[in-house]
Design an enzyme around this catalytic site. Structure first.
Site, PDB file in Angstrom:
ATOM      1  N   GLU A 117      67.214  45.194   6.777  1.00  0.00           N
ATOM      2  CA  GLU A 117      66.186  45.396   5.746  1.00  0.00           C
ATOM      3  C   GLU A 117      66.750  46.419   4.782  1.00  0.00           C
ATOM      4  O   GLU A 117      66.860  47.602   5.108  1.00  0.00           O
ATOM      5  CB  GLU A 117      64.880  45.867   6.392  1.00  0.00           C
ATOM      6  CG  GLU A 117      64.165  44.735   7.081  1.00  0.00           C
ATOM      7  CD  GLU A 117      62.781  45.082   7.564  1.00  0.00           C
ATOM      8  OE1 GLU A 117      62.189  46.082   7.100  1.00  0.00           O
ATOM      9  OE2 GLU A 117      62.285  44.339   8.428  1.00  0.00           O
ATOM     10  N   ASP A 146      63.204  40.657  14.101  1.00  0.00           N
ATOM     11  CA  ASP A 146      62.524  41.706  14.867  1.00  0.00           C
ATOM     12  C   ASP A 146      61.009  41.487  14.857  1.00  0.00           C
ATOM     13  O   ASP A 146      60.268  42.215  15.519  1.00  0.00           O
ATOM     14  CB  ASP A 146      62.909  43.110  14.384  1.00  0.00           C
ATOM     15  CG  ASP A 146      62.530  43.380  12.942  1.00  0.00           C
ATOM     16  OD1 ASP A 146      62.069  42.448  12.247  1.00  0.00           O
ATOM     17  OD2 ASP A 146      62.707  44.540  12.505  1.00  0.00           O
ATOM     18  N   SER A 147      60.541  40.439  14.149  1.00  0.00           N
ATOM     19  CA  SER A 147      59.138  40.020  14.272  1.00  0.00           C
ATOM     20  C   SER A 147      58.823  39.688  15.723  1.00  0.00           C
ATOM     21  O   SER A 147      57.654  39.606  16.103  1.00  0.00           O
ATOM     22  CB  SER A 147      58.856  38.806  13.383  1.00  0.00           C
ATOM     23  OG  SER A 147      59.799  37.780  13.643  1.00  0.00           O
ATOM     24  N   GLU A 178      61.111  38.829   0.613  1.00  0.00           N
ATOM     25  CA  GLU A 178      59.789  38.688   1.259  1.00  0.00           C
ATOM     26  C   GLU A 178      58.683  39.242   0.357  1.00  0.00           C
ATOM     27  O   GLU A 178      58.798  40.333  -0.223  1.00  0.00           O
ATOM     28  CB  GLU A 178      59.775  39.441   2.611  1.00  0.00           C
ATOM     29  CG  GLU A 178      58.407  39.348   3.291  1.00  0.00           C
ATOM     30  CD  GLU A 178      58.403  39.698   4.770  1.00  0.00           C
ATOM     31  OE1 GLU A 178      59.483  39.966   5.346  1.00  0.00           O
ATOM     32  OE2 GLU A 178      57.297  39.698   5.347  1.00  0.00           O
TER      33      GLU A 178
HETATM   34  O1  KIV Z   1      61.751  39.505  11.596  1.00  0.00           O
HETATM   35  C1  KIV Z   1      61.600  38.431  10.995  1.00  0.00           C
HETATM   36  O2  KIV Z   1      61.133  37.426  11.545  1.00  0.00           O
HETATM   37  C2  KIV Z   1      62.007  38.385   9.609  1.00  0.00           C
HETATM   38  C3  KIV Z   1      61.566  37.198   8.806  1.00  0.00           C
HETATM   39  C4  KIV Z   1      60.139  37.321   8.515  1.00  0.00           C
HETATM   40  C5  KIV Z   1      62.402  37.011   7.595  1.00  0.00           C
HETATM   41  O3  KIV Z   1      62.615  39.277   9.112  1.00  0.00           O
END
Ligand code: KIV
EC number: 2.1.2.11
Length: 275
Positions: free
Chosen positions: A120, A49-50, A187
């Site tokens: 998460e 979701d980044s 993380e």
């Molecule tokens: O959303 C994402 O890209 C992530 C990674 C940073 C592990 O959760």
């Protein structure tokens, strides 16, 4: 009846077998052409979701929707054929109940064809993880710095600096592992904490800003390709695409303005009909 082709993608068994062996390689991917380039190099492609931040320009991942995750998940599946594809469950899609998590995870899996989802996972999410795994959905946990919780944390801060915080991260890891997560992203924690968690849980851990003590590593692809001026301390830049794109755009603009582009090689010529 047509013969079904067996998938050649990595499975949860392949990922589990990497515990304590050759480190797992995971990168984020959000579109088909990039997924095609990354696929041969990766065990797992994460539709993280980044994407809200690095593709859509949002200030955090909080605004990311199911529709965004599904659209990008479909693209990554079209572009890849050997890596396991894991799609993030966005903020608000799983926290209410195990049933909510199941219905949204099923939608993600049916509409994208991905192999697993990532949650998460605060310790509270153990119920959601167990519910999904028991019903056939592999779940990757994500503990430590949880970007969807930045409004509670007051920003993107490394975790485990105090004894209490350290206990909380260990509890998150135990909860995710005991609930059946096939893999856990850690993380933003210090090396000794990542090492202790990796030694304790039976599933592989994948670190981002969590040292080499994990069973694998993940980076946000745009960060490691150097698309941004600023990146967190834990990112290593393997390319400088920002400079390459800037240079290419500047050359293109200069060529267009000076009428050097298009040239004869890039121009169709008229052919007589019948010739
Ligand atoms: O959303 C994402 O890209 C992530 C990674 C940073 C592990 O959760």
């Amino acid at each position: 009846m047509s013969k079904q082709t067996q998938t050649a993608r990595k499975t949860v068994k392949d990922i589990a077998a990497a515990k304590g062996a050759t480190p797992l390689v995971m990168l984020t991917a959000y579109d088909a052409p990039t997924a095609a380039i990354l696929d041969p190099h990766c065990d797992i492609l994460l539709v993280g979701d980044s994407l809200g931040m690095v593709v859509h320009g949002l200030p955090s991942t909080v605004g990311v929707t199911m529709e965004m995750m599904i659209l990008h998940g479909q693209a990554v599946m079209r572009g890849s054929d050997q890596a396991m594809v894991v799609v993030d469950m966005p903020f608000g899609s799983y926290e209410t109940s195990a049933e909510q998590a199941f219905l949204n995870a099923v939608r993600i899996m049916k509409e994208t064809g991905c192999q697993a989802v990532k949650i998460e996972s605060g310790a509270y999410a153990a119920g959601q993880i167990a519910h999904l795994v028991e019903r056939g959905i592999p779940v990757m946990g994500h503990i430590g710095l949880r970007p969807q919780a930045i409004n509670v944390d007051g920003g993107f801060r490394a975790k485990g600096r105090t004894g209490d915080e350290r206990d909380r991260v260990v509890a998150e890891a135990r909860a995710a592992a005991d609930a059946g997560a096939f893999c856990i992203v850690i993380e933003g924690v210090a090396e000794d904490l990542a090492a202790a968690i990796t030694a304790e849980v039976s599933c592989p851990t994948i670190g981002i800003g969590a040292s080499a003590a994990c069973d694998g590593q993940v980076l946000v692809t745009q960060d490691m390709l150097g698309l941004f001026d600023w990146t967190p301390k834990f990112v290593r830049r393997y390319a400088d695409l920002r400079e390459a794109i800037d240079k290419a755009a500047a050359e293109y603009a200069a060529d267009v303005r000076a009428r050097r582009f298009p040239g004869t090689a890039e121009t169709y010529s008229l052919r007589k009909q019948g010739s």
